[in-house]
Scaffold this active site. Structure first.
Site, PDB file in Angstrom:
ATOM      1  N   LYS A  60       0.811  -1.209   0.000  1.00  0.00           N
ATOM      2  CA  LYS A  60       0.000   0.000   0.000  1.00  0.00           C
ATOM      3  C   LYS A  60       0.850   1.267   0.000  1.00  0.00           C
ATOM      4  O   LYS A  60       0.382   2.344  -0.322  1.00  0.00           O
ATOM      5  CB  LYS A  60      -0.881   0.047   1.262  1.00  0.00           C
ATOM      6  CG  LYS A  60      -1.846  -1.077   1.399  1.00  0.00           C
ATOM      7  CD  LYS A  60      -2.620  -0.912   2.727  1.00  0.00           C
ATOM      8  CE  LYS A  60      -3.337  -2.170   3.089  1.00  0.00           C
ATOM      9  NZ  LYS A  60      -3.820  -2.121   4.497  1.00  0.00           N
ATOM     10  N   GLY A  61       2.105   1.155   0.393  1.00  0.00           N
ATOM     11  CA  GLY A  61       2.904   2.343   0.704  1.00  0.00           C
ATOM     12  C   GLY A  61       3.148   3.316  -0.431  1.00  0.00           C
ATOM     13  O   GLY A  61       3.464   4.472  -0.201  1.00  0.00           O
ATOM     14  N   GLU A 111       8.116   2.203  -5.896  1.00  0.00           N
ATOM     15  CA  GLU A 111       8.123   1.643  -4.538  1.00  0.00           C
ATOM     16  C   GLU A 111       8.384   2.770  -3.531  1.00  0.00           C
ATOM     17  O   GLU A 111       9.060   3.752  -3.849  1.00  0.00           O
ATOM     18  CB  GLU A 111       9.224   0.563  -4.520  1.00  0.00           C
ATOM     19  CG  GLU A 111       9.512  -0.166  -3.259  1.00  0.00           C
ATOM     20  CD  GLU A 111       8.384  -0.968  -2.630  1.00  0.00           C
ATOM     21  OE1 GLU A 111       7.397  -0.339  -2.237  1.00  0.00           O
ATOM     22  OE2 GLU A 111       8.537  -2.189  -2.460  1.00  0.00           O
ATOM     23  N   ASP A 112       7.845   2.626  -2.337  1.00  0.00           N
ATOM     24  CA  ASP A 112       8.094   3.641  -1.304  1.00  0.00           C
ATOM     25  C   ASP A 112       9.504   3.518  -0.733  1.00  0.00           C
ATOM     26  O   ASP A 112      10.216   4.498  -0.585  1.00  0.00           O
ATOM     27  CB  ASP A 112       7.044   3.554  -0.179  1.00  0.00           C
ATOM     28  CG  ASP A 112       6.822   2.120   0.311  1.00  0.00           C
ATOM     29  OD1 ASP A 112       7.548   1.196  -0.131  1.00  0.00           O
ATOM     30  OD2 ASP A 112       5.920   1.919   1.143  1.00  0.00           O
ATOM     31  N   ASP A 171      14.484  -1.704   1.453  1.00  0.00           N
ATOM     32  CA  ASP A 171      15.155  -1.906   2.738  1.00  0.00           C
ATOM     33  C   ASP A 171      16.144  -3.072   2.564  1.00  0.00           C
ATOM     34  O   ASP A 171      17.264  -2.879   2.109  1.00  0.00           O
ATOM     35  CB  ASP A 171      14.037  -2.185   3.754  1.00  0.00           C
ATOM     36  CG  ASP A 171      14.500  -2.327   5.188  1.00  0.00           C
ATOM     37  OD1 ASP A 171      15.546  -1.784   5.537  1.00  0.00           O
ATOM     38  OD2 ASP A 171      13.796  -2.994   5.968  1.00  0.00           O
ATOM     39  N   LYS A 230      17.480   2.287   2.016  1.00  0.00           N
ATOM     40  CA  LYS A 230      18.259   2.131   3.255  1.00  0.00           C
ATOM     41  C   LYS A 230      19.415   1.179   2.987  1.00  0.00           C
ATOM     42  O   LYS A 230      19.294  -0.030   3.228  1.00  0.00           O
ATOM     43  CB  LYS A 230      17.363   1.497   4.326  1.00  0.00           C
ATOM     44  CG  LYS A 230      16.525   2.464   5.116  1.00  0.00           C
ATOM     45  CD  LYS A 230      16.046   1.777   6.385  1.00  0.00           C
ATOM     46  CE  LYS A 230      14.563   1.729   6.468  1.00  0.00           C
ATOM     47  NZ  LYS A 230      14.044   0.932   7.579  1.00  0.00           N
ATOM     48  N   PHE A 283      13.459   3.273  11.266  1.00  0.00           N
ATOM     49  CA  PHE A 283      12.129   2.887  10.795  1.00  0.00           C
ATOM     50  C   PHE A 283      11.311   4.145  10.561  1.00  0.00           C
ATOM     51  O   PHE A 283      11.012   4.886  11.501  1.00  0.00           O
ATOM     52  CB  PHE A 283      11.430   1.966  11.794  1.00  0.00           C
ATOM     53  CG  PHE A 283      10.164   1.400  11.235  1.00  0.00           C
ATOM     54  CD1 PHE A 283      10.196   0.291  10.406  1.00  0.00           C
ATOM     55  CD2 PHE A 283       8.940   1.995  11.514  1.00  0.00           C
ATOM     56  CE1 PHE A 283       9.024  -0.224   9.854  1.00  0.00           C
ATOM     57  CE2 PHE A 283       7.763   1.493  10.965  1.00  0.00           C
ATOM     58  CZ  PHE A 283       7.809   0.379  10.137  1.00  0.00           C
ATOM     59  N   VAL A 284      10.995   4.417   9.301  1.00  0.00           N
ATOM     60  CA  VAL A 284      10.333   5.671   8.949  1.00  0.00           C
ATOM     61  C   VAL A 284       8.841   5.468   8.686  1.00  0.00           C
ATOM     62  O   VAL A 284       8.404   4.380   8.302  1.00  0.00           O
ATOM     63  CB  VAL A 284      11.000   6.343   7.721  1.00  0.00           C
ATOM     64  CG1 VAL A 284      12.355   6.896   8.078  1.00  0.00           C
ATOM     65  CG2 VAL A 284      11.111   5.376   6.547  1.00  0.00           C
ATOM     66  N   ARG A 331       0.086   6.634   7.442  1.00  0.00           N
ATOM     67  CA  ARG A 331       0.321   6.714   5.999  1.00  0.00           C
ATOM     68  C   ARG A 331      -0.026   8.089   5.445  1.00  0.00           C
ATOM     69  O   ARG A 331       0.476   8.492   4.396  1.00  0.00           O
ATOM     70  CB  ARG A 331      -0.521   5.666   5.258  1.00  0.00           C
ATOM     71  CG  ARG A 331      -0.101   4.223   5.530  1.00  0.00           C
ATOM     72  CD  ARG A 331      -0.816   3.300   4.544  1.00  0.00           C
ATOM     73  NE  ARG A 331      -0.795   1.902   4.938  1.00  0.00           N
ATOM     74  CZ  ARG A 331       0.201   1.056   4.683  1.00  0.00           C
ATOM     75  NH1 ARG A 331       1.272   1.478   4.039  1.00  0.00           N
ATOM     76  NH2 ARG A 331       0.133  -0.205   5.069  1.00  0.00           N
TER      77      ARG A 331
HETATM   78  P1  5GP Z   1      12.426  -5.048   1.998  1.00  0.00           P
HETATM   79  O1  5GP Z   1      11.815  -6.263   1.403  1.00  0.00           O
HETATM   80  O2  5GP Z   1      13.275  -4.253   1.041  1.00  0.00           O
HETATM   81  O3  5GP Z   1      13.151  -5.357   3.279  1.00  0.00           O
HETATM   82  O4  5GP Z   1      11.271  -4.141   2.516  1.00  0.00           O
HETATM   83  C1  5GP Z   1      10.375  -3.555   1.692  1.00  0.00           C
HETATM   84  C2  5GP Z   1       9.112  -3.218   2.424  1.00  0.00           C
HETATM   85  O5  5GP Z   1       9.279  -3.217   3.861  1.00  0.00           O
HETATM   86  C3  5GP Z   1       8.674  -1.811   2.069  1.00  0.00           C
HETATM   87  O6  5GP Z   1       7.886  -1.803   0.914  1.00  0.00           O
HETATM   88  C4  5GP Z   1       7.908  -1.399   3.311  1.00  0.00           C
HETATM   89  O7  5GP Z   1       6.595  -1.861   3.229  1.00  0.00           O
HETATM   90  C5  5GP Z   1       8.610  -2.127   4.444  1.00  0.00           C
HETATM   91  N1  5GP Z   1       9.602  -1.260   5.119  1.00  0.00           N
HETATM   92  C6  5GP Z   1      10.936  -1.343   5.060  1.00  0.00           C
HETATM   93  N2  5GP Z   1      11.522  -0.379   5.789  1.00  0.00           N
HETATM   94  C7  5GP Z   1      10.519   0.345   6.323  1.00  0.00           C
HETATM   95  C8  5GP Z   1      10.475   1.515   7.171  1.00  0.00           C
HETATM   96  O8  5GP Z   1      11.481   2.104   7.590  1.00  0.00           O
HETATM   97  N3  5GP Z   1       9.231   1.967   7.478  1.00  0.00           N
HETATM   98  C9  5GP Z   1       8.084   1.367   7.045  1.00  0.00           C
HETATM   99  N4  5GP Z   1       6.942   1.911   7.429  1.00  0.00           N
HETATM  100  N5  5GP Z   1       8.095   0.278   6.254  1.00  0.00           N
HETATM  101  C10 5GP Z   1       9.298  -0.223   5.890  1.00  0.00           C
END
Ligand code: 5GP
Length: 176
Positions: free
Chosen positions: A44-45, A100-101, A104, A132, A153-154, A166
């Protein structure tokens, strides 16, 4: 700041985000001229970022969404990625830009890329508002990055904590 915003520290203001989105929109407009662009938002982000970004891209384009869940209600990645909804149309032969938002660990993006590749797009690229790098587990080539941020964590501008926050117009961290 309203009562609702108390306990939040601003990392990126609405103005900083806006300026970056305009810049990204201009780059994408240059890079995708003459192509068949479809912007795929990752729910959803992505919703505020996608809505703002496509309005800065001065090209005919399509918009579609993929729903992906990897976090549950916690602030640590489970490493388990699952689709919660699929695209409404095929993307075969189209120039796909994943919007993508945040990237990570890269686990979600790896999953999305390998899935979308099987659908035969003409090209496949990634635009993420936030990255990140300290948390990278899977190296994924990111074509457009808004901001590189530290390992915090944002929340806000589409990003949630337990589905809340959100709607904040800025990006912040809980606490100080
Ligand atoms: P990844 O698979 O790259 O670890 O994470 C991707 C997803 O994790 C993002 O689309 C998001 O939904 C969530 N996520 C990762 N870091 C953060 C953060 O700092 N804050 C929030 N709210 N969601 C995060």
């Amino acid at each position: 700041m309203s009562q609702y915003d108390q306990g939040l520290t601003v990392m990126l203001t609405a103005e900083q985000i806006h300026r970056k989105v305009v810049e990204l929109g201009q780059q994408i407009t240059r890079d995708y001229a003459g192509k068949d662009l479809v912007c795929i938002g990752v729910l959803k982000g992505c919703f505020p970022f996608l809505a703002d970004l496509v309005r800065e891209i001065e090209l005919p384009l399509r918009v579609d969404f993929l729903g992906v869940s990897s976090y549950g209600d916690r602030t640590k990645s489970s490493g388990v990625v699952r689709f919660t909804s699929d695209l409404s149309k095929p993307v075969e032969g189209l120039d796909v830009l994943i919007v993508e938002d945040i990237v990570d660990t890269g686990l979600t993006m790896r999953y999305l890329l390998s899935n979308l590749k099987t659908r035969g797009p003409r090209s496949l690229a990634i635009c993420t508002l936030l990255h990140k790098p300290d948390r990278t587990m899977i190296e994924v080539e990111l074509d457009y990055i808004g901001f590189t941020i530290p390992d915090r964590f944002v929340i806000g501008y589409g990003l949630d904590y337990a589905e809340i926050y959100r709607n904040l117009p800025f990006i912040g961290v809980l606490g100080s």
